[in-house]
Structure formats: C-alpha cells, structure tokens
Design an enzyme around this catalytic site. Structure first.
Site, PDB file in Angstrom:
ATOM      1  N   ASP A 263       0.840  -1.151   0.061  1.00  0.00           N
ATOM      2  CA  ASP A 263      -0.076   0.019   0.063  1.00  0.00           C
ATOM      3  C   ASP A 263       0.841   1.144   0.008  1.00  0.00           C
ATOM      4  OD1 ASP A 263      -3.319   0.755   1.806  1.00  0.00           O
ATOM      5  OD2 ASP A 263      -1.806   1.863  -0.068  1.00  0.00           O
TER       6      ASP A 263
HETATM    7  C1  GLC Z   1      -4.246   4.450  -0.556  1.00  0.00           C
HETATM    8  C2  GLC Z   1      -5.340   3.146  -0.321  1.00  0.00           C
HETATM    9  C3  GLC Z   1      -5.100   2.147  -1.312  1.00  0.00           C
HETATM   10  C4  GLC Z   1      -4.773   2.757  -2.598  1.00  0.00           C
HETATM   11  C5  GLC Z   1      -3.486   3.632  -2.520  1.00  0.00           C
HETATM   12  C6  GLC Z   1      -3.141   4.292  -3.752  1.00  0.00           C
HETATM   13  O1  GLC Z   1      -3.758   5.025   0.774  1.00  0.00           O
HETATM   14  O2  GLC Z   1      -5.036   2.549   1.107  1.00  0.00           O
HETATM   15  O3  GLC Z   1      -6.185   1.282  -1.199  1.00  0.00           O
HETATM   16  O4  GLC Z   1      -5.059   1.783  -3.822  1.00  0.00           O
HETATM   17  O5  GLC Z   1      -3.393   4.208  -1.266  1.00  0.00           O
HETATM   18  O6  GLC Z   1      -4.012   5.623  -3.959  1.00  0.00           O
END
Ligand code: GLC
Length: 731
Positions: A263
């Site tokens: 993430d």
């Molecule tokens: C965010 C989310 C994730 C997302 C990623 C990119 O913090 O937790 O679900 O795909 O970062 O935006």
C-alpha cells in the site's frame, strides 16, 4: 548471397549490442515462464532491483534497454480514478479521463449474484484497459467488523463466504482485459483509525475462518495477478512485508505466483521488505493520499539500500531473482500481452452495467404500508428532501474518488421518471465539503433548512427522503473512522420532524455502512440504496416506480445500537485498540455470527431484503441423513412466486453444528442462489453439501477439521428468516 551476408551482419550486429537473435522474451508465442527466464538472463542486477520500486506516484520501472515497459497502476475498486500527477497527489487535470462510476462494492455484494460481479469486473476492466492501465487497484475484500470503519463501502460485507463468491468473477472480468486486479488490503485492515501502524492480534482460527477466505478464493479460484499489502501490522510485522502472511500463507500455502504490491507508504524496512515477500514498493514516504516527499524514489527501501545489501552479499541474489520473475510475469500478463482487447471508456454499455448492479443491489428493508412501488399518478405534490438527493457522491471518500462522465442524481432520476412538474426539492440538511483529513462545517444553517423542509412536507402528499452518510472525512471515507453510529448532520431530528407532518414518506438511504434508526417505528418505507455511482438516480427511480423489482439482500447486519456489535463488546483494546495494539477479542464471532450466537436482535439481519413479490418456501428435503468422507448430500427446496409480479429471491443455505469440540457460530453461510420467478412460477432449488462445508479451523490442531456428529442445514430468506431446518449426521 546478399541475403546471407545481410543475415550474418545482422546477427553480428545483434550480438555486439547484447541482443541474441532469438529474443524469446519478446516472442508472444512463447510460454510466459520461458519469456521470464529469458528476460531475467539478460538483465543486470541494477535493472532487476529497479523493477521492485515506483518511479512515480502510480507507475513502477520497466527495463528501457530491453524494451520491457513500465507498469501503470490506477485506483480504484469502483471506477478508474482520474490521472494523478507524476510525483504528487494532485489531479493531472487531463480532459480525457472521465470514467463510469460503478456502484460501491457493498452494493455489488448486496446483489448476491456472481454473474453480475463478472459483468462489473469486465466493464471496469475495459475502462482500465482503455486508460492504458496495467493494474487496477481493487477490489477490496476486508471483512466488515465494525459499522464505524470508514472504508466498509469499498468492501463486500461481513461474511467470508459471500465475499469469496463475489470477488472471484470480478477478478476474472477485469483480467480478461489484460489488466491485473489487485485484491486489497492483505490483511486485517478492518478500520481506518491508526491504519498506518496499528498492530492487530488475532487467533489463527479467526484469521483462517473470517479474514483470509476471500483473499484465498481470489488467489486460488480468481487467479488474481496482484495483491496489495495492508498498512497495519499483524502480530508485530507490517502486512506489506510479513513473513506469515506473504511468504508462508500467500506464496507457499496458496501457491500465489503473482506480485505483492505495498500500500502507498506501507513499506518500512529494507531487510523485511526483501525477505518477507514484498515485490513492488509504492508510495513510500506518503500517507496514502495527502502527504508527500517529492523525488524520493532512489531512497526507497527496495531501491539503493536493497541494491547495496545485495552487492554486499547480505541478501542472496535468489531473493531479487524471485521478485524480478514475479514482476516480469505481471508485465507479460499485462503490458506486454499482445492479444488483449482494447477496452472502452464511459460508454452506454458500461453505464447500463452500473445501473444493473445498482438495481440488483438496492435492498428494500421496509414497505409496511404498501406505499411502494409508487404510482406517481396518485400524487399531486411530491417533495424530495435531503442533501444526498443532489450531492455528488462519486467524489471524496479517499483513493476510490472518481471524475465521472455523468452522475445521475436521485433528484434527476426521480424527476425524469415521475415528472418535474409535481416535484419540489429542498436540501433539508447540509454537510460540509469533501476534505480528506478534516471535517468541514456545513455552509448552511441546519435549523432553517429543517424548518423549510418540514413546511414543504406538510403541504405535500408524498415525501421522498434521500439521506444517509456521505464521503466526507469521518463518514464513509478512507483515512479515519466514523465517530458515531448515528446518522450525521442532524438527520434524525429532521426525519422525525417530517414524520410528524406527513405519513407518506419513502426513506431512501445512501451509505456504505449501517446506522442507527431511532425513527424506524414511525417509518413505513425504507430502502438501503448504497453509493450507486453514475446511474444512481436512474436505478433508484426504477426501483421506486416498480419498473425494477428490488432483489438485493444485506451483505452486513444493521445492529440496533453500536454496543450490540462484536467489535464494541470487549472495550477499547478490541476497537479501536490502544493506539499501538488491537486484539480482535470477538474472534470468529463477527457480524451475524455474533448476533445469532449471542441471541442479540438485529435491526436488520445479514441476508435480509424484501421484494414487491411474495415468495413461498415449500417443504425442504434432504436426500441422505448421514454422510461420510466424500459423500455429497443434496438439499432441495421448492420456492414459489405467489404474487402477480415477476421477482428475484436469494435462497440462502446455512450450516449449524449441533455439537463441536471448539465453539462454533450459531450458523454459517455455505451456499446461496439468486433465482428469478415469474408470477405463479415455482422452482426447485438444490444445494450440495459435502464434508468441506462442515469444517472449522481448529486452533488446537492448526488445521481445518470436520468433526463427526449432528448438523442442521438451514434454508433461509435471510440469516434470521429460516424456513426449514434439516438434520443430518457426519459419520
Ligand atoms: C491508499 C489506499 C489504497 C490505494 C492506494 C493508492 O492509501 O489505502 O487502497 O489503492 O493508497 O491510492
């Protein structure tokens, strides 16, 4: 002669600049594993390490020298997010990236129809493909544990079996377009509060019975090509580089051959990221959607620090070869897959899929006065009350935000259907603007809004209330949790005010979470309508008018009050934790597993949903009263539509274990079927039960076990409306 000289000189030319004639990795007719090996053999150590990190906010490196392309990723689970700038969270403000907003995944789960999930996955996959994305950062399948979790709207409810059945076709639909789905967030990211660091402690049993099954189905049945690690820690290790979750369970036990993507900002340590199963590091030094450290890519944990450790022999080269192989496999499946379709964007076909998902997922919770379906001709003055009748709900909510080609609001949809002339609109209540990490006060005076609305309601012969939650921070939004189980923005006061002056009120609630209903006894009509995306108003109007007969069923329970919920029954340490650790003391008793076992009445139970039709369940039958080993037991039940309206019903099968050596929930969903029945039509529904449906994960034996003894097969129209119970024995 000249041809021969030409060929020889070409071969010589190729050989001096490092290309052998047979560039197998470029040959699409070759098996992917052959291409992976060939490409790997041509890459330098530096080039391999480059593959494991971001080069921009939403792309990771390719191998320019060999013509191996970069990987381009995009949120999110409900539609392809607008283009984001190279190195900041700001929107790139392109003019060609407006998309279709499909309904939120709670609505998809509420359809209880895997074939609808495939349509959804294929349509969103076509949009991602058209936008030249190789990875779509969705779907999310974290289990709905508490109604306060800000991101429940992005997930598929409280039951692992329903989520498992609905996530697989979505993945298959996306990936048929040469776009990788990315199932997230692996694992135990069941709240937003302290999400970036909270350490979740959970039993092996709850991990295996509740929190892993949807991910396991995504990998083993859906063949998902990428998985996203969660932000939180699990048993003291960050989920993005977690030996138990990634090395042991995902890659070894489940045989995952794809790529683990962190993430954004979920990576914290080079050695762990290298050794504990992370493959591509994204978004380090950010908090996922607001803060940012610019041009930090070379300092990523898997960038120069990792290269240094590899060169120093502190980490074996086999480690990077495994990562690079997985990433090359992803590239060959997506960016370099030549026979993939070309996709399409925001066309009528996708909007009709969005509308269909909404129509199939909207849940009719109450219709006690028979007000629905609305016969508009009966009403002279209709007033529509509520900010959610006009508010854009495809914006906000965090990374699942969308820039849409169109969003038909409930007001528009209902006005188009019932005629603008007789309809008046008033906001009734007001929330603040969308802000990701702060709560903005409303610009309007809610008292005066309420007074106006009640006055208009007094003069109307029908009120349609459109309220619920929204995508503001501390509502249904990423980054924080709700602070209360109540409806926000003084809605309860407004609703009871409306109820005092008019008895013809249709309540349409848009939300991704359950909420308290102090006004329910006085309400005669209630629809749970989710976040429906681009076709919201049309789907709602079709249900209200009866053009479509509602057939959705709740994918999560609505508790009467928050303290009835399992996550809130064991003090702060269980939710939200003590800011460092959190113990899932409810263990396997999540959702209806808790309410039913503890005999706590739900406001509305898991699996509940009404129809304009009436369904009569006949006498269920079981073909054996005992099974052993590989026997399969068949349960059949006749279901008849006794009304004069065609409709769909979701027949559910739960298993009750009458006696077991370890505590088991009162019932567990093990099968379901959604069937259409014409007026007067009867169908015989049949379910297969085998030993695997009877197993539980033993904390003592650390494996799935089926214990001999007595069981009941429960046939229901919801988890609480059990029509038949059929006993049988496992030898
Ligand atoms: C965010 C989310 C994730 C997302 C990623 C990119 O913090 O937790 O679900 O795909 O970062 O935006």
């Amino acid at each position: 002669m000249t041809i021969r000289i030409l060929t020889l000189s070409l071969t010589f030319l190729f050989s001096i600049c490092g290309y052998s004639q047979a560039q197998i990795y470029l040959d699409n007719s070759q098996p992917i594993e052959t291409r992976v090996k060939d490409a790997l053999s041509r890459m330098t150590l530096e080039e391999k390490v480059k593959l494991t990190t971001a080069q921009s906010k939403f792309s990771s490196h390719g191998v320019p020298r060999l013509g191996i392309p970069e990987i381009w990723m995009s949120d999110g689970p409900h539609g392809v997010r607008m283009e984001i700038l190279w190195d900041s969270w700001n929107h790139a403000k392109w003019t060609n990236d407006s998309c279709t907003a499909f309904p939120a995944l709670t609505c998809l789960a509420a359809t209880w129809d895997p074939s609808v999930s495939y349509l959804y996955g294929n349509a969103i996959g076509e949009e991602a493909r058209y936008r030249r994305k190789d990875v779509l950062l969705g779907p999310g399948v974290n289990i709905y544990r508490t109604p306060l979790n800000g991101r429940n709207f992005e997930y598929m409810g409280e039951d692992p079996y329903l989520a498992s059945k609905m996530v697989v076709p979505y993945i298959q639909g996306v990936q048929r377009n040469g776009v990788a789905a990315c199932v997230k967030h692996f694992a135990l990211n069941n709240q937003e509060k302290w999400r970036n660091h909270i350490n979740v402690e959970v039993s092996d049993r709850a991990l295996n019975e509740i929190y892993l099954p949807a991910f396991k189905a995504a990998v083993q049945e859906g063949k998902v090509w990428t998985i996203m690690g969660a932000y939180n820690q699990v048993r003291g290790e960050y989920a993005c580089h977690n030996d138990l979750l990634l090395n042991k369970i995902l890659k070894k036990d489940w045989g995952f051959d794809g790529t683990v993507i962190s993430d954004w900002g979920g990576t914290h340590n080079t050695r762990e990221a290298a050794l504990n199963g992370l493959d591509i590091e994204m978004g380090t030094y950010t908090n996922g959607f607001t803060s940012n450290v610019s041009a930090a890519y070379d300092n990523y944990y898997l960038a120069s620090p990792y290269l240094k450790m590899l060169k120093a022999g502190e980490i074996p080269l086999s480690n990077i070869d495994d990562k690079a192989s997985r990433i090359l496999r992803l590239i060959f499946r997506t960016a370099m897959a030549q026979n993939k379709p070309f996709g399409s964007l925001a066309n009528d076909e996708h909007h009709s899929v969005a509308r269909k998902v909404g129509e199939e997922g909207i849940v009719l919770l109450k219709n006690s006065a028979g007000l629905l379906p609305l016969n508009a001709a009966k009403y002279k003055k209709i007033v529509i009350v509520g900010e959610n009748a006009t508010r854009k709900l495809t914006e906000g909510g965090g990374s699942s935000e969308l820039k849409v080609k169109k969003e038909v609001s409930p007001l528009e949809g209902i006005s188009n259907k019932f005629g603008k002339a007789k309809i008046t609109y008033t906001m009734g209540y007001a929330s603040g603007d969308v802000a990701y990490d702060k709560v903005l006060p409303p610009k309007y005076n809610t008292d005066s809004l309420r007074t106006v609305a009640i006055k208009l309601a007094q003069e109307a012969d029908l009120v349609i209330y459109v309220g619920g939650l929204n995508k503001n921070s501390q509502q249904d939004s990423e980054g924080d949790d709700r602070k209360s189980y109540e409806l926000p923005f003084d809605q309860n006061q407004l609703i009871s005010g409306l109820q005092q002056v008019n008895k013809n009120i249709v309540m349409v609630m848009l939300s991704g979470n359950a909420y308290e209903m102090p006004w329910l006894n006085k309400a005669t009509t209630l629809i749970q309508a989710w976040y429906l995306g681009s076709e919201s108003g049309n789907a709602i109007a079709n249900i209200l008018s009866g053009d479509v007969n509602p057939s959705g069923k709740l994918p999560f329970s609505f508790p009467v009050k928050l303290t009835d919920n399992s996550a809130h029954a064991f003090g702060e340490i269980s939710y939200p934790g003590d800011s460092t650790n959190q113990y899932y003391k409810d263990d396997i008793l999540v959702g209806y597993r808790w309410y039913d076992t503890k005999k706590i009445a739900s406001q509305y139970p898991f699996g509940f949903g009404l129809s304009y039709s009436k369904f009569l369940y006949g006498k269920a039958k079981i073909d054996k009263t005992s099974i052993k080993d590989n026997d399969v037991l068949t349960v059949t039940v006749p279901v008849k539509n006794t009304s004069n309206i065609a409709g769909k019903e979701v027949i559910q099968l739960y298993i009750h274990d009458k006696k077991s050596s370890e505590l088991r929930p009162e019932k567990e969903l093990k099968a379901f079927q959604k069937v259409e029945l014409l007026p007067g039509e009867e169908k015989i529904i049949s379910f297969k039960i085998d030993k695997s449906s009877l197993k539980f994960y033993s904390d003592n034996k650390k494996q799935w076990v089926a214990e001999a003894g007595k069981f009941s097969a429960l046939i229901g129209s919801s988890s609480r409306d059990i029509k038949s119970s059929l006993d049988f024995i496992l030898e």
